[in-house]
Design a protein around this motif. Structure first.
Motif, PDB file in Angstrom:
ATOM      1  N   ASN A  74       0.821  -1.205   0.000  1.00  0.00           N
ATOM      2  CA  ASN A  74       0.000   0.000   0.000  1.00  0.00           C
ATOM      3  C   ASN A  74       0.863   1.267   0.000  1.00  0.00           C
ATOM      4  OD1 ASN A  74      -2.477  -1.576   0.376  1.00  0.00           O
ATOM      5  ND2 ASN A  74      -1.670  -1.951   2.449  1.00  0.00           N
ATOM      6  N   GLY A  75       0.269   2.323  -0.513  1.00  0.00           N
ATOM      7  CA  GLY A  75       0.953   3.598  -0.435  1.00  0.00           C
ATOM      8  C   GLY A  75       1.030   4.082   1.003  1.00  0.00           C
ATOM      9  N   PHE A  76      -0.140   4.153   1.693  1.00  0.00           N
ATOM     10  CA  PHE A  76      -0.227   4.533   3.107  1.00  0.00           C
ATOM     11  C   PHE A  76      -1.066   3.468   3.799  1.00  0.00           C
ATOM     12  CE2 PHE A  76       0.505   8.377   0.743  1.00  0.00           C
ATOM     13  CZ  PHE A  76       1.348   9.135   1.525  1.00  0.00           C
ATOM     14  N   ASP A  77      -0.510   2.857   4.869  1.00  0.00           N
ATOM     15  CA  ASP A  77      -1.193   1.759   5.541  1.00  0.00           C
ATOM     16  C   ASP A  77      -1.384   2.107   7.017  1.00  0.00           C
ATOM     17  OD1 ASP A  77      -2.257  -0.597   6.367  1.00  0.00           O
ATOM     18  OD2 ASP A  77      -0.575  -1.852   5.750  1.00  0.00           O
ATOM     19  N   PHE A  78      -2.658   2.270   7.427  1.00  0.00           N
ATOM     20  CA  PHE A  78      -2.991   2.564   8.816  1.00  0.00           C
ATOM     21  C   PHE A  78      -3.647   1.318   9.393  1.00  0.00           C
ATOM     22  CE2 PHE A  78      -2.911   6.530   6.516  1.00  0.00           C
ATOM     23  CZ  PHE A  78      -2.284   7.424   7.376  1.00  0.00           C
ATOM     24  N   THR A  79      -2.893   0.523  10.163  1.00  0.00           N
ATOM     25  CA  THR A  79      -3.420  -0.757  10.649  1.00  0.00           C
ATOM     26  C   THR A  79      -4.092  -0.628  12.006  1.00  0.00           C
ATOM     27  OG1 THR A  79      -1.292  -1.300  11.648  1.00  0.00           O
ATOM     28  CG2 THR A  79      -1.663  -2.047   9.390  1.00  0.00           C
ATOM     29  N   SER A  80      -3.969   0.539  12.658  1.00  0.00           N
ATOM     30  CA  SER A  80      -4.617   0.785  13.944  1.00  0.00           C
ATOM     31  C   SER A  80      -5.483   2.024  13.832  1.00  0.00           C
ATOM     32  CB  SER A  80      -3.547   0.961  15.039  1.00  0.00           C
ATOM     33  OG  SER A  80      -2.855  -0.247  15.265  1.00  0.00           O
ATOM     34  N   PRO A  81      -6.315   2.264  14.844  1.00  0.00           N
ATOM     35  CA  PRO A  81      -7.287   3.360  14.728  1.00  0.00           C
ATOM     36  C   PRO A  81      -6.646   4.725  14.511  1.00  0.00           C
ATOM     37  CG  PRO A  81      -7.852   1.912  16.553  1.00  0.00           C
ATOM     38  CD  PRO A  81      -6.500   1.480  16.089  1.00  0.00           C
TER      39      PRO A  81
ATOM     40  N   SER B  67       1.225  -1.211  -5.748  1.00  0.00           N
ATOM     41  CA  SER B  67       0.638  -2.505  -6.139  1.00  0.00           C
ATOM     42  C   SER B  67      -0.541  -2.901  -5.267  1.00  0.00           C
ATOM     43  CB  SER B  67       1.710  -3.594  -6.070  1.00  0.00           C
ATOM     44  OG  SER B  67       2.735  -3.313  -6.993  1.00  0.00           O
ATOM     45  N   GLY B  68      -0.686  -2.320  -4.083  1.00  0.00           N
ATOM     46  CA  GLY B  68      -1.852  -2.553  -3.245  1.00  0.00           C
ATOM     47  C   GLY B  68      -2.804  -1.379  -3.339  1.00  0.00           C
ATOM     48  N   ASN B  69      -3.316  -0.954  -2.195  1.00  0.00           N
ATOM     49  CA  ASN B  69      -4.220   0.189  -2.149  1.00  0.00           C
ATOM     50  C   ASN B  69      -3.435   1.491  -2.014  1.00  0.00           C
ATOM     51  OD1 ASN B  69      -6.589  -1.552  -2.068  1.00  0.00           O
ATOM     52  ND2 ASN B  69      -5.995  -2.002   0.056  1.00  0.00           N
ATOM     53  N   GLY B  70      -4.053   2.546  -2.474  1.00  0.00           N
ATOM     54  CA  GLY B  70      -3.425   3.837  -2.262  1.00  0.00           C
ATOM     55  C   GLY B  70      -3.401   4.179  -0.790  1.00  0.00           C
ATOM     56  N   PHE B  71      -4.585   4.160  -0.144  1.00  0.00           N
ATOM     57  CA  PHE B  71      -4.713   4.388   1.292  1.00  0.00           C
ATOM     58  C   PHE B  71      -5.461   3.203   1.883  1.00  0.00           C
ATOM     59  CE2 PHE B  71      -4.108   8.519  -0.548  1.00  0.00           C
ATOM     60  CZ  PHE B  71      -3.349   9.232   0.364  1.00  0.00           C
ATOM     61  N   GLU B  72      -4.806   2.464   2.778  1.00  0.00           N
ATOM     62  CA  GLU B  72      -5.428   1.346   3.491  1.00  0.00           C
ATOM     63  C   GLU B  72      -5.671   1.804   4.926  1.00  0.00           C
ATOM     64  OE1 GLU B  72      -6.863  -2.333   4.728  1.00  0.00           O
ATOM     65  OE2 GLU B  72      -6.395  -1.754   2.665  1.00  0.00           O
ATOM     66  N   ILE B  73      -6.963   1.938   5.321  1.00  0.00           N
ATOM     67  CA  ILE B  73      -7.318   2.451   6.648  1.00  0.00           C
ATOM     68  C   ILE B  73      -8.258   1.448   7.304  1.00  0.00           C
ATOM     69  CG2 ILE B  73      -8.424   4.328   7.925  1.00  0.00           C
ATOM     70  CD1 ILE B  73      -7.650   6.174   5.563  1.00  0.00           C
ATOM     71  N   ASP B  74      -7.804   0.852   8.414  1.00  0.00           N
ATOM     72  CA  ASP B  74      -8.635  -0.139   9.091  1.00  0.00           C
ATOM     73  C   ASP B  74      -9.835   0.503   9.768  1.00  0.00           C
ATOM     74  OD1 ASP B  74      -6.901  -2.023   8.215  1.00  0.00           O
ATOM     75  OD2 ASP B  74      -6.381  -2.816  10.188  1.00  0.00           O
ATOM     76  N   ILE B  75      -9.614   1.662  10.459  1.00  0.00           N
ATOM     77  CA  ILE B  75     -10.749   2.245  11.184  1.00  0.00           C
ATOM     78  C   ILE B  75     -10.481   3.706  11.530  1.00  0.00           C
ATOM     79  CG2 ILE B  75      -9.823   1.376  13.381  1.00  0.00           C
ATOM     80  CD1 ILE B  75     -12.707   1.162  14.396  1.00  0.00           C
TER      81      ILE B  75
ATOM     82  N   TYR C 153      -8.931   4.199  -2.107  1.00  0.00           N
ATOM     83  CA  TYR C 153      -9.179   4.380  -0.682  1.00  0.00           C
ATOM     84  C   TYR C 153      -9.901   3.144  -0.174  1.00  0.00           C
ATOM     85  CZ  TYR C 153      -8.209   9.195  -2.011  1.00  0.00           C
ATOM     86  OH  TYR C 153      -7.631  10.312  -2.506  1.00  0.00           O
ATOM     87  N   ASP C 154      -9.243   2.363   0.659  1.00  0.00           N
ATOM     88  CA  ASP C 154      -9.860   1.169   1.241  1.00  0.00           C
ATOM     89  C   ASP C 154     -10.046   1.433   2.732  1.00  0.00           C
ATOM     90  OD1 ASP C 154     -10.835  -1.311   1.738  1.00  0.00           O
ATOM     91  OD2 ASP C 154      -8.903  -2.335   1.629  1.00  0.00           O
ATOM     92  N   VAL C 155     -11.189   1.981   3.103  1.00  0.00           N
ATOM     93  CA  VAL C 155     -11.515   2.314   4.495  1.00  0.00           C
ATOM     94  C   VAL C 155     -12.456   1.226   5.004  1.00  0.00           C
ATOM     95  CG1 VAL C 155     -12.471   4.032   6.042  1.00  0.00           C
ATOM     96  CG2 VAL C 155     -11.243   4.761   3.986  1.00  0.00           C
TER      97      VAL C 155
END
Length: 806
Positions: A729-736, A751-759, A781-783
């Protein structure tokens, strides 16, 4: 009679004044020439190119002849010459001259030159010169005078120093210019009317006399003869051209007999007179001025003079000599007294001591067989001196120091083996320890207690302190002076400086020592630069306490068994331009808090971690540092960071993360304009974000995420960062995400998501706005859940696998 007359430089000056008065008077008495009428340009400018071989020096000359004003019977011109010689010397001649026809039979001329020469010894000499000439078609008469600056110039390579009685003296090499005169008479010997070109043969006889009254400089005087074959107006060069083949012979007592061959080719320059062919008489008006082509120089040695040691400035008089046969040598040495000079000579064998040699204040111990530079007290000339053989001084008692220094004392060139310490001192000022080899001391090669202010240069410390875990060089408190150009090899520790609070430590080498190359307890002042630590068993550079001041710059640590730079903490000072490569552990590591100072432009390549910071960073500036190809992280901050600046650093091709912040990023931290390229894990890896600013950073081509946030994003600013072409991912936020501002960031072609945001956590205060996601293989944007408090609908994208906007 003429030579005697011209011996006086003052008479030469009077003759010069008369010469220019003659020119002015001759011109004012003549009918005013029509000098500035274009159709009156009879005499053209030209280049002469000459090569001469067989004399004192082979030479090449370029001559530019430039008419400045003229009519058919008078010519005012410039004569500009450049000469190069096969001994690497060179000269320029800048002349003005006037010629006038008299009764269509004779031409009278006068000229003056300013000459500048760079000799083969790189000395610059200048002179004024002048001449008078009388020319006809058949005859030449000329005389020249030369008036140089007579001051001597040093030629250190010709100086010689030697022991005379009990003094070291020298005769300084020097170079001087000669004043003098030359003259010649020439006659046309033959013309060649049957040739296709106009040709003639001329012969000249004359002499020269040059002298300088300084002792050792012989007069240069003798006869000279020359023959010239000249060809004019050659078809392939045009009217005004000329080729001269000449041979010259001269003899004097300094240079002996000299036969010289000469070839000159004239190239006429374009002008109004291009098509005109001069008559034989007119041709004489543009004949080159004949004069000595160079300022006459000679070299000699001056009178005997006293010397002083260049290294320390100490006078080398009243010398005491100690060798293996000297009875009670220790008492002789000490008995020589204050400011004395003692020369240790190894010609009779090894010098052994059980009690050691104790210096007086200002005393010099100088090794025989060691070439040292000495300076002439009168001339200032510098040359080398050596006497006898290199001495070996053995300390037979491991409980006694071999030499004990005093204030302003010096020890130069010794080979010292054994003893407790090879050299010892306590609270020394103004001392010099230079060019010694110190081996196998029981404790330290050199051990200096108390405050130390002096010079330690060019020494070699080998295999010292092995039984006692000690050092090549140990100093308790270095307050001033210099430690330069030393080598520590095979000791238990190379260099140990308890406290550095001043002075310069530069260009030293520590290699193959059992433990560390350089050890410091406290560094709070001074300059430590361009030192190298390599192939040591443990650390290249080890600091047991904080850097609080001073400059630590441009040092190299490579191939060491532990850390390249193993630092404690830092509260001030500068750590700049250092390089760590191929060390077994981290290249540059700080194990205590950093609260201030500057860490900039350092490089860490092919270590474990490139840069490792173990404790809190609560201040300081980190800028322009580079971490490439390290086995783990390029930069690793293991604890919290706040109130610091981390900017314009780069990490590429590291085995894990490019830049890793394992602690919490807190208020006051500025992380900006850094780059992470092609690292095997994340470009930037963050844990908690609870303040600070992360702005204008770039992550490109990393094998996982460009920016990875592993724990809560509570507050702070993430703005205008760019993540391009990363494998995940470009930016990966795995926690809140609980708060803060995430805005104006760009994720491109990941190659993954641009922005991966779990919560976005419930009740968050976050702003997520004006971000851009383009050409990512997954979602722009994968929120997974939640929405930010602000910014929904302002985020855009295109070309993603899905979700081009949020």
């Amino acid at each position: 009679m003429l030579a005697r007359f011209l011996r006086s430089p003052s008479l030469l000056s009077l003759l010069t004044c008369w010469l220019f008065c003659f020119i002015v008077t001759a011109q004012s008495s003549a009918q005013d020439p029509e000098w500035f009428e274009e159709d009156a340009d009879l005499y053209r400018a030209y280049f002469d190119f000459s090569g001469m071989a067989g004399g004192v020096n082979d030479a090449g000359q370029g001559l530019l002849f430039v008419p400045l004003a003229q009519d058919e019977e008078s010519l005012f011109f410039a004569d500009l010459r450049g000469n190069i010689f096969d001994n690497s010397s060179a000269e320029g001649n800048f002349g003005l001259a006037y010629r006038r026809m008299i009764d269509d039979q004779w031409i009278a001329g006068a000229y003056g030159f300013y000459d500048v020469r760079r000799s083969e010894y790189n000395n610059i000499f200048k002179q004024g010169s002048f001449g008078l000439e009388l020319l006809s078609i058949e005859w030449d008469f000329r005389v020249n005078g030369y008036v140089p600056n007579l001051k001597q110039k040093r030629v250190d390579s010709l100086s010689t120093a030697y022991l005379s009685g009990n003094n070291i003296v020298m005769r300084a090499g020097e170079e001087r210019a000669y004043w003098g005169t030359d003259f010649e008479v020439g006659r046309l010997l033959k013309t060649f009317d049957n040739m296709n070109v106009d040709a003639e043969l001329r012969g000249y006889v004359g002499g020269y006399y040059f002298d300088n009254s300084a002792p050792g400089f012989k007069e240069i005087a003798g006869p000279r003869a020359r023959v010239e074959f000249r060809m004019f107006d050659l078809p392939f060069l045009g009217n005004g051209s000329r080729v001269v083949l000449a041979g010259q012979f001269q003899h004097d007592d300094v240079h002996g007999s000299q036969g010289t061959g000469l070839l000159t080719v004239r190239i006429p320059l374009p002008g109004n007179g291009d098509s005109q062919k001069l008559t034989r008489f007119q041709r004489r008006m543009v004949n080159p001025i004949v004069r000595d082509i160079d300022i006459v120089l000679n070299q000699a040695r001056g009178p005997e003079e006293h010397t002083k040691l260049q290294l320390t400035g100490q006078m080398l008089n009243d010398i005491t000599i100690i060798d293996a046969n000297t009875v009670n040598a220790e008492a002789v040495f000490n008995g020589a007294g204050t400011d004395s000079v003692v020369l240790f000579d190894g010609s009779a064998g090894t010098i052994s001591t059980g009690t050691g040699f104790v210096f007086n204040n200002g005393q010099l111990a100088l090794a025989g067989g060691k070439s040292v530079n000495v300076v002439g007290c009168n001339s200032g000339a510098v040359t080398s001196f050596s006497y006898g053989s290199q001495p070996t001084v053995i300390g037979a008692n491991p409980a006694s120091d071999v030499f004990t220094m005093a204030d302003n004392s010096s020890i130069v060139g010794m080979d010292i083996i054994g003893g407790k310490n090879g050299i010892y001192g306590n609270n020394l000022n103004g001392f010099t320890i230079a060019c010694n080899t110190i081996t196998s001391a029981f404790e330290d090669g050199v051990h200096l207690d108390g405050n130390t202010n002096g010079n330690i240069t060019g020494n070699t410390f080998v295999d010292n302190g092995l039984p006692t875990d000690n050092d090549g060089l140990e100093i308790e408190n270095f307050t001033g002076g210099s430690i330069t150009g030393n080598i520590a090899r095979g000791n238990k520790y190379g260099y140990y400086l308890v406290t550095v609070s001043g002075g310069i430590i530069r260009d030293n080498l520590a290699e193959h020592n059992v433990y560390d190359g350089f050890d410091f307890d406290t560094f709070n002042g001074g300059t430590f630069t361009r030192n190298i630590a390599q192939h040591n068993g443990e650390d290249g550079f080890y600091f047991d306490d904080d850097i609080t001041g001073g400059v630590f710059s441009n040092n190299i640590a490579r191939h060491n068994g532990n850390f390249g730079f193993n630092m404690d903490g830092m509260t001030g000072g500068t750590f700049r331009g250092n390089r760590a490569e191929d060390n077994a552990y981290a290249g540059i590591a700080f194990f205590d808090d950093i609260t201030g100072g500057t860490i900039s432009n350092n490089v860490a390549v092919r270590n474990d971690d490139g840069f490792y910071f173990d404790n809190d960073v609560t201040g300081g500036t980190f800028s322009g540092n580079i971490a490439n190809q390290n086995r783990y992280n390029g930069f690793w901050f293991a604890d919290d960071v706040s109130n610091m600046t981390f900017t314009q650093n780069s990490a590429a091709h590291n085995g894990v993360n490019g830049i890793k912040f394992e602690g919490t990023v807190l208020a006051g931290a500025m992380i900006s304009e850094n780059t992470a390229i092609a690292n095997d894990d994340d470009g930037f890896d963050f844990e908690d974000i609870n303040g600070g600013r992360i702005v204008n950073n770039t992550a490109t081509g990393n094998l996982e995420d460009g920016f990875d946030f592993d724990d809560n994003f509570v507050s702070g600013v993430l703005r205008n960062n760019t993540s391009i072409g990363n494998a995940f991912n470009g930016f990966d936020f795995t926690s809140p995400i609980q708060g803060g501002m995430i805005t104006e960031n760009s994720a491109q072609s990941n190659s993954g998501n641009g922005f991966e945001i779990d919560i976005f956590s419930g009740g968050n205060t976050a702003t997520f706005s004006n971000n851009s996601a383009t050409q990512n293989s997954g979602a722009g944007y994968d929120v997974i859940s939640g929405t930010p408090q602000n910014g929904v609908g302002t985020n855009s994208g295109s070309g993603n696998g899905s979700n081009n906007g949020f």
